[in-house]
Design a protein around this motif. Sequence first.
Motif, PDB file in Angstrom:
ATOM      1  N   LYS A  39      -8.180   8.839 -19.820  1.00  0.00           N
ATOM      2  CA  LYS A  39      -7.913  10.275 -19.817  1.00  0.00           C
ATOM      3  C   LYS A  39      -7.622  10.686 -18.382  1.00  0.00           C
ATOM      4  CE  LYS A  39     -11.915  10.802 -21.541  1.00  0.00           C
ATOM      5  NZ  LYS A  39     -12.920  10.332 -22.478  1.00  0.00           N
ATOM      6  N   MET A 160      -3.959   9.631 -21.831  1.00  0.00           N
ATOM      7  CA  MET A 160      -3.950  10.963 -22.432  1.00  0.00           C
ATOM      8  C   MET A 160      -4.009  11.958 -21.285  1.00  0.00           C
ATOM      9  SD  MET A 160      -6.658  12.597 -25.108  1.00  0.00           S
ATOM     10  CE  MET A 160      -7.276  11.062 -25.534  1.00  0.00           C
ATOM     11  N   LEU A 195     -18.052  16.158 -20.024  1.00  0.00           N
ATOM     12  CA  LEU A 195     -17.072  16.981 -19.318  1.00  0.00           C
ATOM     13  C   LEU A 195     -17.690  17.731 -18.156  1.00  0.00           C
ATOM     14  CD1 LEU A 195     -15.244  18.067 -22.476  1.00  0.00           C
ATOM     15  CD2 LEU A 195     -14.198  16.930 -20.565  1.00  0.00           C
ATOM     16  N   VAL A 546     -15.958  24.026 -23.089  1.00  0.00           N
ATOM     17  CA  VAL A 546     -14.503  23.967 -22.940  1.00  0.00           C
ATOM     18  C   VAL A 546     -13.867  23.978 -24.318  1.00  0.00           C
ATOM     19  CG1 VAL A 546     -14.491  22.756 -20.764  1.00  0.00           C
ATOM     20  CG2 VAL A 546     -14.547  21.461 -22.869  1.00  0.00           C
ATOM     21  N   LYS A 547     -12.546  24.267 -24.340  1.00  0.00           N
ATOM     22  CA  LYS A 547     -11.798  24.120 -25.590  1.00  0.00           C
ATOM     23  C   LYS A 547     -10.446  23.506 -25.254  1.00  0.00           C
ATOM     24  CE  LYS A 547     -10.605  28.981 -25.449  1.00  0.00           C
ATOM     25  NZ  LYS A 547     -10.885  30.263 -25.964  1.00  0.00           N
ATOM     26  N   PHE A 548      -9.898  22.832 -26.215  1.00  0.00           N
ATOM     27  CA  PHE A 548      -8.658  22.091 -25.999  1.00  0.00           C
ATOM     28  C   PHE A 548      -7.561  22.636 -26.887  1.00  0.00           C
ATOM     29  CE2 PHE A 548     -10.045  18.714 -23.288  1.00  0.00           C
ATOM     30  CZ  PHE A 548     -11.403  18.662 -23.509  1.00  0.00           C
ATOM     31  N   LEU A 559       0.257  11.955 -25.149  1.00  0.00           N
ATOM     32  CA  LEU A 559      -0.395  13.128 -25.717  1.00  0.00           C
ATOM     33  C   LEU A 559      -0.840  14.052 -24.587  1.00  0.00           C
ATOM     34  CD1 LEU A 559      -1.567  14.430 -28.284  1.00  0.00           C
ATOM     35  CD2 LEU A 559      -3.660  13.211 -27.816  1.00  0.00           C
ATOM     36  N   ASN A 566     -14.281  27.910 -22.332  1.00  0.00           N
ATOM     37  CA  ASN A 566     -14.788  28.682 -23.458  1.00  0.00           C
ATOM     38  C   ASN A 566     -15.860  29.625 -22.912  1.00  0.00           C
ATOM     39  OD1 ASN A 566     -14.923  29.311 -26.118  1.00  0.00           O
ATOM     40  ND2 ASN A 566     -16.180  27.575 -26.712  1.00  0.00           N
TER      41      ASN A 566
ATOM     42  N   CYS B  26      -5.292  11.503 -32.221  1.00  0.00           N
ATOM     43  CA  CYS B  26      -5.494  12.947 -32.218  1.00  0.00           C
ATOM     44  C   CYS B  26      -4.955  13.554 -33.494  1.00  0.00           C
ATOM     45  CB  CYS B  26      -4.774  13.540 -31.000  1.00  0.00           C
ATOM     46  SG  CYS B  26      -4.861  15.302 -30.938  1.00  0.00           S
ATOM     47  N   LEU B  91     -10.038  19.893 -34.976  1.00  0.00           N
ATOM     48  CA  LEU B  91      -9.201  19.028 -34.129  1.00  0.00           C
ATOM     49  C   LEU B  91     -10.057  17.875 -33.666  1.00  0.00           C
ATOM     50  CD1 LEU B  91      -6.612  18.637 -32.343  1.00  0.00           C
ATOM     51  CD2 LEU B  91      -7.755  19.993 -30.645  1.00  0.00           C
ATOM     52  N   ILE B  93     -10.163  14.438 -31.441  1.00  0.00           N
ATOM     53  CA  ILE B  93      -9.473  13.672 -30.404  1.00  0.00           C
ATOM     54  C   ILE B  93     -10.352  12.475 -30.059  1.00  0.00           C
ATOM     55  CG2 ILE B  93      -8.410  13.770 -28.143  1.00  0.00           C
ATOM     56  CD1 ILE B  93      -8.628  16.821 -28.356  1.00  0.00           C
ATOM     57  N   LEU B  96     -12.527  12.067 -26.711  1.00  0.00           N
ATOM     58  CA  LEU B  96     -12.877  13.348 -26.090  1.00  0.00           C
ATOM     59  C   LEU B  96     -13.928  14.066 -26.919  1.00  0.00           C
ATOM     60  CD1 LEU B  96      -9.889  15.301 -24.578  1.00  0.00           C
ATOM     61  CD2 LEU B  96     -12.018  14.686 -23.525  1.00  0.00           C
ATOM     62  N   GLN B  99     -13.339  19.472 -32.125  1.00  0.00           N
ATOM     63  CA  GLN B  99     -13.306  20.904 -31.857  1.00  0.00           C
ATOM     64  C   GLN B  99     -13.101  21.670 -33.154  1.00  0.00           C
ATOM     65  OE1 GLN B  99     -11.251  22.740 -28.402  1.00  0.00           O
ATOM     66  NE2 GLN B  99      -9.811  23.389 -29.965  1.00  0.00           N
ATOM     67  N   THR B 111     -14.358  29.231 -30.836  1.00  0.00           N
ATOM     68  CA  THR B 111     -14.208  27.774 -30.762  1.00  0.00           C
ATOM     69  C   THR B 111     -15.508  27.111 -30.381  1.00  0.00           C
ATOM     70  OG1 THR B 111     -12.119  28.351 -29.729  1.00  0.00           O
ATOM     71  CG2 THR B 111     -12.659  26.040 -29.817  1.00  0.00           C
ATOM     72  N   THR B 112     -15.767  25.965 -30.994  1.00  0.00           N
ATOM     73  CA  THR B 112     -16.903  25.134 -30.584  1.00  0.00           C
ATOM     74  C   THR B 112     -16.372  23.738 -30.353  1.00  0.00           C
ATOM     75  OG1 THR B 112     -18.031  26.276 -32.357  1.00  0.00           O
ATOM     76  CG2 THR B 112     -19.293  24.660 -31.150  1.00  0.00           C
ATOM     77  N   PHE B 113     -16.770  23.146 -29.234  1.00  0.00           N
ATOM     78  CA  PHE B 113     -16.320  21.788 -28.932  1.00  0.00           C
ATOM     79  C   PHE B 113     -17.530  20.894 -28.800  1.00  0.00           C
ATOM     80  CE2 PHE B 113     -13.560  18.589 -27.541  1.00  0.00           C
ATOM     81  CZ  PHE B 113     -14.173  17.906 -26.516  1.00  0.00           C
ATOM     82  N   GLU B 115     -18.705  17.067 -27.740  1.00  0.00           N
ATOM     83  CA  GLU B 115     -18.214  15.860 -27.073  1.00  0.00           C
ATOM     84  C   GLU B 115     -18.479  14.630 -27.916  1.00  0.00           C
ATOM     85  OE1 GLU B 115     -19.142  15.376 -22.972  1.00  0.00           O
ATOM     86  OE2 GLU B 115     -19.606  17.503 -22.838  1.00  0.00           O
TER      87      GLU B 115
END
Lengths: 614, 188
Positions: A39, A160, A195, A546-548, A559, A566, B26, B91, B93, B96, B99, B111-113, B115
């Motif tokens: 990454k 990525m 992260l 965070v959000k992607f 990608l 966030n 992804c 989503l 990935i 990563l 999400q 949004t909630t992510f 890891e």
Amino acid sequence: MKRRAHKERRGRRTRSLLGCSSCLGCWERGPSPHGMVVKAFFPTCCASADSGLLVGRWVPEQSSAVVLAVVHFPFIPIQVKELLAQVHQAGRVGLAVLGTWCHRRQEAEERLGPFLEGLGAIFSHEPWLQLCRERTSGLWSCKATRQQGPTRPGVKDQVMLVFYDQRQVLLSQLHPPAALPDRQAGDATASAEGLAAVFDTVARSEALFRSDCFDEGPVRLSHWQSEGVEASILAELAKRASGPVCLLLACLLSLISAARTCRVFKLRPLSFIWSKLSVCGQLGHRLEQLALVFSTQKAESPAQLMRKANVLVSVLLDVALGLALLSWLHGKDRIGQLAEALVPVADHVAEALQHLLQWLMGAPAGLKMNRALDQVLGRFFLYHLHLWISYVHLLSPFIEHILWHVGLSACLGLTVALSTLSDIIALLTFHIYCFYVYGARLYCLKICGLSSLWRLFRGKKWNVLRQRVDSCSYDLDQLFIGTLLFTVLLFLLPTTALYYLVFTLLRLLVVAVQGLIHLLVDLVNSLPLYSLGLRLCRPYRLAAGVKFRVLEHEAGRPLRLLMQINPLPYGRVVHAYRLPSCGCHPTHSWGSLCRKLFFGELIYPWRQRGDKQD
Amino acid sequence: MEDEQSFSDICGGRLALQRRYYSPSCREFCLSCPRLSLRSLTAVTCTVWLAAYGLFTLCENSMILSAAIFITLLGLLGYLHFVKIDQETLLIIDSLGIQMTSSYASGKESTTFIEMGKVKDVVINEAIYMQKVIYYLCILLKDPVEPHGISQVVPVFQSTKPRLDCLIEVYRSCQEILAHQKAASASP
């Protein structure tokens, strides 16, 4: 679509792996056993920078490369290594040259290609990144090569790309803050998990961002400062002026605190009044907070800085609201109107109380009271009320002046004005408080007597030494007197209990009104307005995570993701940054409150921390 | 690569599942609920206003009517901003994380992510919901203290509540990616 040719190189490199653009073949066949996914966190500000070297940090546990800046040509490798060593010294973060960045106009600039690849020999790094972007079409391509790669042939390293806004990541704070181990001298590891490592790396590399490509230094870098260094003259002036201003105000505040602790105030009557009035508590609290804000020490952590800012904004708002209240009060002779209305209201309340006592002295709600005790108690309370009314009438000519001067205290803040109001209510309803105390003491005495005589009735007694109930043999005359007293107290109980109930309800009503005012004061005291304002205007500063977002994707290209901050929800902002309030919370739960009411113990709802029990 | 299919939720309403395969590592799944229908909106507004008019004829106070209008407007805004979810997206990935995004009818997105290091597994669970037994997809999180324990269960698609056939599709895709991830983390 461009296709890369397989390259075989002699010399130090034994083999190179295929780049991502030829991944299309394996994708069509279905997911094949790919190698590690690398990454690359790339700052958005560097996407338009000229070609150069990528400088950043490699996190092996997550196989991610955090790119911090691009070093432009021409450069001397020794100087680049020196700069990285300096940043390592300052921030204890191990930076390295991660690879090359190529931002080219067209296919014709092929001569840059071998040159860039040759740089891999000077700055050896495992894996060596090669990011490339075409100026006209904006298409990206990336390669990650390893010298000692996995021994299985045909295994590729996918790259990525994760774009991040460097300025926002630098300025934001994660909640909860990642718990890092103590930094030791020479230890370059910042082992934040996941992260949070990206945030940590960017935050620690501040020394790298001091010079950029427009400065005349030995090394020209591109990072977020290249987009334009932001500064504000007002902010700079405020920073310069804050030093002497803080010093002056700190001296003033220390003088006031010294005056407060002088011996005069330790004398019995003054200190007693001081502890009972809530205005004094509020003023003391504000003084402490101001001392914190204007202390000459710099804030150690971001949380402390936020607290100072919150306190300052809270005090300013308080004073502003107080001044607004003051101007409203002193306009159109409202103080005069208030003073004129006050004495009739006090009279009215006293009359209502008189009616209540007359009702109790008769047959209240159809209950039959003990005539003699009823009359005694009723007459005693009526006389007390009569004294109180005379006292209020005595004060009536001075009330307007008193109110006018007390109203001036609103300039110190709305909270002070509200505390004064609460104190005025307490003073005006002092007779209700007295009635409650008399009723409660009588009732408590009665209950104690009844419980002790009930034990005597059953042949037991309370052992003070052992703090328990023991059996005891009483004489006949003791039993006789005890039983007589027990019956007397028992039959007088309903009368006393009724008076106690009525006055307790009145007292609780007054306490409820005072409680509402205190709640409002607490709200103004403890709401973190600066943090809420920050969350509203600069949401990236307070980050929950965070959000992607997946960016436009073409087949055959790597990608690309965009990482955004966030922000923290408002409820969590208030919870994390709320200021400590006066501490005037009721110290007992509902259960213990009911118990105290039943046994007639006096309740003091506004017990301050550190007060002695009465 | 995009793909759309229609399924139904546990109450029988229609759902649309959009699958996007950006790359082998992804994938995105987007479930859309039916929008706010004009019929139900009209019905609620008419009820509230008729009730307000009835109260007005009793009390002869025109404040009631303005209050009713105010309440209807505020209620509608509040419903659109805080309650009505239009779309739920998952989503995933590789390497990563996962999400989950909920988009409300007013445009707000929450949004909630999570890891990848915290994700233990993605499973389909059964639950008793009122008088029904339903299936729901959930993410199991690792316990930092105990290596084989589970610290939290995070349900996915809570508002759209699709049926088992839709969940199986999503589950299969997620397991492919998680298998990748486990293979990658197992090898040094």
